[in-house]
Enzyme design. Structure first.
Site, PDB file in Angstrom:
ATOM      1  N   ARG A  93      -8.280  -0.936   4.846  1.00 50.55           N
ATOM      2  CA  ARG A  93      -7.414   0.098   4.262  1.00 50.55           C
ATOM      3  C   ARG A  93      -6.086  -0.495   3.810  1.00 50.55           C
ATOM      4  O   ARG A  93      -5.407   0.082   2.961  1.00 50.55           O
ATOM      5  CB  ARG A  93      -7.127   1.196   5.294  1.00 50.55           C
ATOM      6  CG  ARG A  93      -8.307   2.115   5.582  1.00 50.55           C
ATOM      7  CD  ARG A  93      -7.874   3.226   6.527  1.00 50.55           C
ATOM      8  NE  ARG A  93      -6.558   3.702   6.168  1.00 50.55           N
ATOM      9  CZ  ARG A  93      -5.598   4.017   7.029  1.00 50.55           C
ATOM     10  NH1 ARG A  93      -5.816   3.948   8.312  1.00 50.55           N
ATOM     11  NH2 ARG A  93      -4.422   4.415   6.604  1.00 50.55           N
ATOM     12  N   CYS A 150      -5.042  12.170  12.885  1.00 50.57           N
ATOM     13  CA  CYS A 150      -5.539  10.872  12.448  1.00 50.57           C
ATOM     14  C   CYS A 150      -5.540   9.940  13.645  1.00 50.57           C
ATOM     15  O   CYS A 150      -5.201  10.344  14.751  1.00 50.57           O
ATOM     16  CB  CYS A 150      -4.702  10.305  11.318  1.00 50.57           C
ATOM     17  SG  CYS A 150      -3.127   9.659  11.853  1.00 50.57           S
ATOM     18  N   ARG A 201      -5.766  10.307   4.852  1.00 52.80           N
ATOM     19  CA  ARG A 201      -4.959  11.460   5.257  1.00 52.80           C
ATOM     20  C   ARG A 201      -3.631  11.529   4.516  1.00 52.80           C
ATOM     21  O   ARG A 201      -3.056  12.590   4.352  1.00 52.80           O
ATOM     22  CB  ARG A 201      -4.751  11.459   6.761  1.00 52.80           C
ATOM     23  CG  ARG A 201      -6.035  11.766   7.439  1.00 52.80           C
ATOM     24  CD  ARG A 201      -5.942  11.951   8.906  1.00 52.80           C
ATOM     25  NE  ARG A 201      -7.284  11.949   9.454  1.00 52.80           N
ATOM     26  CZ  ARG A 201      -8.104  12.982   9.427  1.00 52.80           C
ATOM     27  NH1 ARG A 201      -7.703  14.123   8.924  1.00 52.80           N
ATOM     28  NH2 ARG A 201      -9.318  12.890   9.922  1.00 52.80           N
ATOM     29  N   LYS A 220       0.841  -1.214   0.000  1.00 52.33           N
ATOM     30  CA  LYS A 220       0.000   0.000   0.000  1.00 52.33           C
ATOM     31  C   LYS A 220       0.867   1.253   0.000  1.00 52.33           C
ATOM     32  O   LYS A 220       0.627   2.189  -0.759  1.00 52.33           O
ATOM     33  CB  LYS A 220      -0.894  -0.015   1.247  1.00 52.33           C
ATOM     34  CG  LYS A 220      -1.557   1.311   1.563  1.00 52.33           C
ATOM     35  CD  LYS A 220      -2.462   1.225   2.763  1.00 52.33           C
ATOM     36  CE  LYS A 220      -1.793   1.454   4.095  1.00 52.33           C
ATOM     37  NZ  LYS A 220      -1.403   2.838   4.370  1.00 52.33           N
ATOM     38  N   ASN A 221       1.895   1.256   0.852  1.00 51.26           N
ATOM     39  CA  ASN A 221       2.680   2.479   1.013  1.00 51.26           C
ATOM     40  C   ASN A 221       3.598   2.765  -0.170  1.00 51.26           C
ATOM     41  O   ASN A 221       4.233   3.817  -0.232  1.00 51.26           O
ATOM     42  CB  ASN A 221       3.485   2.420   2.315  1.00 51.26           C
ATOM     43  CG  ASN A 221       2.581   2.564   3.524  1.00 51.26           C
ATOM     44  OD1 ASN A 221       1.386   2.818   3.381  1.00 51.26           O
ATOM     45  ND2 ASN A 221       3.147   2.392   4.717  1.00 51.26           N
ATOM     46  N   ASP A 268       4.850   0.508  11.897  1.00 52.16           N
ATOM     47  CA  ASP A 268       3.638  -0.188  11.447  1.00 52.16           C
ATOM     48  C   ASP A 268       3.622  -1.660  11.864  1.00 52.16           C
ATOM     49  O   ASP A 268       2.564  -2.291  11.880  1.00 52.16           O
ATOM     50  CB  ASP A 268       3.515  -0.115   9.914  1.00 52.16           C
ATOM     51  CG  ASP A 268       3.117   1.276   9.445  1.00 52.16           C
ATOM     52  OD1 ASP A 268       2.797   2.129  10.293  1.00 52.16           O
ATOM     53  OD2 ASP A 268       3.129   1.508   8.223  1.00 52.16           O
ATOM     54  N   ARG A 322      -1.052  14.727  12.659  1.00 58.03           N
ATOM     55  CA  ARG A 322      -0.296  14.386  11.439  1.00 58.03           C
ATOM     56  C   ARG A 322       0.132  15.677  10.757  1.00 58.03           C
ATOM     57  O   ARG A 322      -0.434  16.070   9.731  1.00 58.03           O
ATOM     58  CB  ARG A 322      -1.188  13.539  10.541  1.00 58.03           C
ATOM     59  CG  ARG A 322      -0.447  12.665   9.576  1.00 58.03           C
ATOM     60  CD  ARG A 322      -0.604  11.216   9.939  1.00 58.03           C
ATOM     61  NE  ARG A 322       0.104  10.350   9.017  1.00 58.03           N
ATOM     62  CZ  ARG A 322      -0.075   9.052   8.972  1.00 58.03           C
ATOM     63  NH1 ARG A 322      -0.934   8.469   9.749  1.00 58.03           N
ATOM     64  NH2 ARG A 322       0.638   8.313   8.145  1.00 58.03           N
ATOM     65  N   PRO A 323       1.112  16.380  11.325  1.00 64.32           N
ATOM     66  CA  PRO A 323       1.525  17.650  10.730  1.00 64.32           C
ATOM     67  C   PRO A 323       2.141  17.444   9.354  1.00 64.32           C
ATOM     68  O   PRO A 323       2.665  16.362   9.055  1.00 64.32           O
ATOM     69  CB  PRO A 323       2.556  18.186  11.716  1.00 64.32           C
ATOM     70  CG  PRO A 323       3.005  17.038  12.527  1.00 64.32           C
ATOM     71  CD  PRO A 323       1.932  16.005  12.484  1.00 64.32           C
ATOM     72  N   ILE A 324       2.062  18.492   8.515  1.00 63.19           N
ATOM     73  CA  ILE A 324       2.686  18.392   7.187  1.00 63.19           C
ATOM     74  C   ILE A 324       3.697  19.521   6.993  1.00 63.19           C
ATOM     75  O   ILE A 324       3.982  19.940   5.885  1.00 63.19           O
ATOM     76  CB  ILE A 324       1.634  18.363   6.047  1.00 63.19           C
ATOM     77  CG1 ILE A 324       0.703  19.576   6.118  1.00 63.19           C
ATOM     78  CG2 ILE A 324       0.833  17.077   6.079  1.00 63.19           C
ATOM     79  CD1 ILE A 324      -0.113  19.763   4.849  1.00 63.19           C
ATOM     80  N   ASP A 325       4.213  20.040   8.140  1.00 59.60           N
ATOM     81  CA  ASP A 325       5.149  21.169   8.075  1.00 59.60           C
ATOM     82  C   ASP A 325       6.376  20.853   7.204  1.00 59.60           C
ATOM     83  O   ASP A 325       6.855  21.714   6.451  1.00 59.60           O
ATOM     84  CB  ASP A 325       5.578  21.578   9.496  1.00 59.60           C
ATOM     85  CG  ASP A 325       6.098  20.406  10.304  1.00 59.60           C
ATOM     86  OD1 ASP A 325       5.459  19.334  10.279  1.00 59.60           O
ATOM     87  OD2 ASP A 325       7.147  20.534  10.952  1.00 59.60           O
ATOM     88  N   LEU A 326       6.858  19.610   7.269  1.00 57.24           N
ATOM     89  CA  LEU A 326       8.066  19.275   6.488  1.00 57.24           C
ATOM     90  C   LEU A 326       7.753  19.245   4.986  1.00 57.24           C
ATOM     91  O   LEU A 326       8.579  19.651   4.164  1.00 57.24           O
ATOM     92  CB  LEU A 326       8.642  17.923   6.935  1.00 57.24           C
ATOM     93  CG  LEU A 326       9.134  17.876   8.387  1.00 57.24           C
ATOM     94  CD1 LEU A 326       9.481  16.453   8.802  1.00 57.24           C
ATOM     95  CD2 LEU A 326      10.351  18.788   8.566  1.00 57.24           C
TER      96      LEU A 326
END
Ligand code: UD1
Length: 419
Positions: A398, A116, A92, A22-23, A306, A121-125
């Site tokens: 998922r 989540c 997400r 999946k990833n 995971d 789940r920050p997306i600053d990077l």
């Protein structure tokens, strides 16, 4: 809402072919947007997260066709640049489409993915990296609006943390660009290498993927290509655990043992017999296992976050104190209270979950809290006499293709029903 019913207590044995990752599939599907032609993805798992990614591609103007495990994406007419709030909420990690949309359309609008199940789940990077590639970012209400008036411009980016998603977003965004981009402290996960393989097959120039320095020499365009998604190492670990928990013996086909060394070491250290020729892994379980050193989840090649929930049910068969420390996600341990309903003897101590010796788990009714935590509950049910009921299995769907069918193929007794 789907419910899993598992009648446990049987040793599992036989062989299974492992689904595509999946990833890996998700960032590669995002990257198909860069190709103004058809991309063919083989071994693309049929999962709700992958369906959400295909819905996003359709929303952006692509034509997507699935035939069994092959997906064809025709991105010739893609022209939209906004992902709806509903789709952002559905998955997400759809933030990985950001780099692709900006590169292809020159702009992108998404909603903030927020928190989540695993915590914030920050997306600053992602955002700060894209800014370094010449992207202008504005936030209005809950929307993030990105534009690249001068296109994507190569740059040197040092990540404060080797984020998988941010590394993928930069690679995808910088593939068609002016100049060269160098990512320092890049994530080294095998799924990053798979994305780079896909892009390079399409004419991209990505070097160093799988190491902490990735160099992307911008090209003018990419071309139609075919790619086989790499096997899912977390799914492989799940079925290895199913065998170990039931004292069974299984052979996994079509997996990549080299990507799973920290996991295979763990199984060996507790006393499983593990053999591999690289593409296949055989495991033989026992009734009781010995404790090993504390597991500490971390970025690749360390023990994957995971896979933490996947191995924890095995602690109930470890005769002694065994613990796992989580270093990546704040809310990883929500499944532990559900696991304790089976009679597991687990206690949470901050970022560490501790088990205090072997116990016989008993069938019960539980609720999935998240994808891997849900898989942990199914695993626990496999070693209980009698029937366990696992609710809210949409989390499991998922990331696992037909988990009940896979378990039944190796002698399990699992059914799915709708309530
Ligand atoms: C990916 C995987 C997920 C896996 C994780 C870690 C996909 C679709 N998902 O998620 O299954 O558990 O890698 O191996 O591939 N962070 C920030 N700011 C950012 C980005 C990340 O603070 O901009 C933090 C996150 O909150 C988290 C940590 O960094 O605590 C790891 O995140 P990251 O490596 O980005 O994971 P994902 O790409 O989200």
């Amino acid at each position: 809402m789907g419910v899993f019913k598992v009648k446990g207590g049987k040793k599992l044995s036989g062989s299974l072919t492992i689904q595509g990752a999946k990833n890996s599939a998700l960032p590669i599907l995002a990257a198909t947007l860069l190709i103004k032609d058809k991309s063919v993805l083989h071994n693309c798992p049929d999962l709700t997260d992958v369906s959400a990614a295909l819905k996003i591609l359709v929303m952006l103007g692509c034509v997507c066709v699935r035939d069994d495990n092959t997906v064809i994406v025709d991105a010739r007419d893609a022209a939209n640049f906004e992902i709806s709030k509903e789709l952002m909420r559905e998955m997400r990690s759809s933030v990985v489409f950001l780099g692709a949309m900006i590169s292809r359309m020159g702009r992108a609008v998404i909603t903030n993915p927020g928190g989540c199940e695993l915590g914030p789940r920050p997306i600053d990077l992602h955002i700060s990296s894209l800014k370094q590639l010449g992207v202008l970012v504005e936030e209005a209400d809950d929307k993030i609006i990105c534009t690249a008036p001068k296109g994507i411009i190569g740059s040197e980016i040092r990540l404060d943390f080797p984020s998988v998603g941010a590394t993928e977003n930069i690679i995808i965004a910088a593939c068609i660009s002016k100049g060269t981009t160098v990512i320092k402290n890049a994530a080294k996960e095998p799924e990053i290498s798979d994305l780079a393989d896909f892009l390079n097959r399409a004419g991209g120039k990505v070097k160093g993927a799988g190491s902490s320095v990735v160099t992307i020499e911008g090209v003018n365009r990419l071309y139609s290509t075919e790619h086989r998604v790499l096997p899912d190492r977390i799914v492989a670990a799940t079925y290895l655990c199913a065998a170990a928990l039931t004292g069974g013996e299984i052979r996994l086909k079509d997996c990549n043992a080299v990507n799973m060394m920290s996991l295979l070491d763990f199984f060996t250290q507790i006393g499983c017999m593990v053999k591999s020729n690289g593409k296949e892994i055989c495991i033989r379980g026992k009734e009781i296992y010995r404790p090993t050193k504390q597991i500490i989840t971390d970025v690749y090649p360390a023990f994957p976050t995971d896979a933490g929930p996947i191995v924890v049910p095995l602690f109930s068969k470890i005769g002694g104190v065994q613990s796992i420390k989580e270093t990546i996600f704040q809310n990883r341990f929500r499944y532990i209270s559900e696991l304790n309903k089976f009679g597991a003897n687990m206690r949470l101590e901050g970022d560490t979950a501790v088990s205090f010796g072997a116990v016989k788990l008993k069938a019960t009714e539980v609720k999935c809290t998240d994808l891997r935590g849900g898989a942990a509950l199914v695993l626990a049910a496999l070693c209980c006499e009698g029937e366990s009921i696992i609710n809210d299995i949409h989390h499991i769907e998922r990331g696992y293709c037909n988990m009940h069918k896979c378990l039944n193929a190796i002698g399990g007794n699992a059914t799915i029903s709708e309530v």
